[in-house]
Write an enzyme that holds these catalytic residues in place. Sequence first.
Site, mmCIF file in Angstrom:
data_model
loop_
_atom_site.group_PDB
_atom_site.id
_atom_site.type_symbol
_atom_site.label_atom_id
_atom_site.label_comp_id
_atom_site.label_asym_id
_atom_site.label_seq_id
_atom_site.Cartn_x
_atom_site.Cartn_y
_atom_site.Cartn_z
ATOM 1 N N ASP A 79 -45.476 -3.711 82.501
ATOM 2 C CA ASP A 79 -44.352 -3.935 82.279
ATOM 3 C C ASP A 79 -44.230 -4.210 80.583
ATOM 4 O O ASP A 79 -44.930 -4.108 79.382
ATOM 5 C CB ASP A 79 -43.945 -5.215 82.721
ATOM 6 C CG ASP A 79 -44.318 -6.796 82.313
ATOM 7 O OD1 ASP A 79 -45.508 -6.727 82.327
ATOM 8 O OD2 ASP A 79 -43.713 -7.660 81.860
ATOM 9 N N GLU A 146 -45.855 -9.616 82.453
ATOM 10 C CA GLU A 146 -46.406 -10.377 81.160
ATOM 11 C C GLU A 146 -46.163 -10.866 80.077
ATOM 12 O O GLU A 146 -45.942 -12.103 79.624
ATOM 13 C CB GLU A 146 -47.822 -9.152 80.575
ATOM 14 C CG GLU A 146 -48.764 -10.221 79.564
ATOM 15 C CD GLU A 146 -48.120 -10.696 77.758
ATOM 16 O OE1 GLU A 146 -48.884 -10.696 76.973
ATOM 17 O OE2 GLU A 146 -46.676 -9.980 78.234
#
Length: 486
Positions: A79, A146
């Site tokens: 991400d 994350e």
Amino acid sequence: MSSEIRQLEPQQLWNKFADLNAVPRASKKEERVIAFIKDFGKNLGLETIEDEVGNVIIRKPATAGMENRVTVVMQSHLDMVHQKNNDTDFDFDTQGIQMYVDGDWVKAKGTTLGADNGLGVATIMAILESTDIPHPPIEALFTIDEETGMTGAKGLKGGLLKGEILLNLDTEEDDEIGVGCAGGIDVTATRTYTEEETPEFKIGFDITVKGLQGGHSGMQIHEGLGNANKLMNRLLFDGFENFGLRISEIDGGSLRNAIPRESKAIVAIDAIHEDAFLLEMQQQANTLKTEFKTMEPDLEIIVSKTEVPEKIMDLGVQEGFTRAMYAAPNGVYRMSPDIPNLVETSNNIARVIVKDGHIKIGCLTRSSVESSKMDLANTLRSAFELTGCEVEFTSDYPGWQPNMDSEILKVLTKVYKDLNGEEANVAACHAGLECGILGTHYPEMDMISFGPTIKGAHSPDERAQISSAQKYWKFVLEILKQIPVN
């Protein structure tokens, strides 16, 4: 634009980065990038699995002659932070990142670049795809989410990975070898209030704070950057103290891990104070610009007349809110007494929303010391509870304690010196890396973190240094050659 990027050296790295950046991949919206990575692994004929939370693991056997080396986990997160300038027309849900080359830097047009952690992902993809790069057995671990909770790392099951060494490719200075990081916790304050009808003889104003640099709320928290939410509160507090300013709405900041660059408020004042109020706001704007002229040369504070808002905050709630915002710590709370120049504990007042009878204040508190993290979280909690807010602690994750006797650290420091003729900077960082969480699942795994130079992460000024990527790529290849025998 990606064709320009694809010509950069090392082409293996930049081509994979261009491929990745064509895929929308916001935190908690990783379905497309998960499918992209799974297809990538399967098309290479490699063992590819998705775990129950969405992490993807791809296994590649060692190249000839490297079969007796220790299995290495190469890890990065899929991400990216989605941030854009207000005047940038861009849809993160449908568009790929629009990149361009500016001298020695790769940048994006008005948005975050995704080099955090896309260059790490691209590195691993290039190694997996290669046919001529010597390497030990590899487990590629691509984690999700994350940036907004580390739920991928938290959800990874113990026993799934067999590797003994983990290379985390999420550090943002190419001369740094990471051996520790901060933990974090989200502190969110909420409350409802009764809106009041705006009295007669009021006039409405929009107040806008913009032009701040923003940036990473861990790696840049010590730089003295302006926080739009704190600056806006100073303006609102002053306006209330001097002219009885009443707040209707506030919308400030965006993501918990990004230092807020912009804030907007709709307010009302008595019409008779219009000229004096505008003069005072201009004086306050000049004061703030002078105060922040070194770090925030593009700071803008705009006060413009608008329609009178129909509703305003309850007066008592407004007084408590502005005072709590003033009292709430923001920035560095404590420096480490053990590691020179390391921020130990900090807070970012990341998001402020006041609208329709609801207040929400979102903070991200970080620390490399668990007790200090909770001390600051409780400090914030106390400030907000005193004004009637309910405070919730969520997304708590641990720090990563340094191991200066690490065997893989010895390998990296030697390789770095051999390649560059100087010592690497072995350091802990104030950002949140997944190593701390992964270490709870795999306590015997030897972990290290490194990466190319990236500036302005989590902001539209994010940029990746081309020459650094070349240096970093050589470092990666040599590390893989030097992995010890099993």
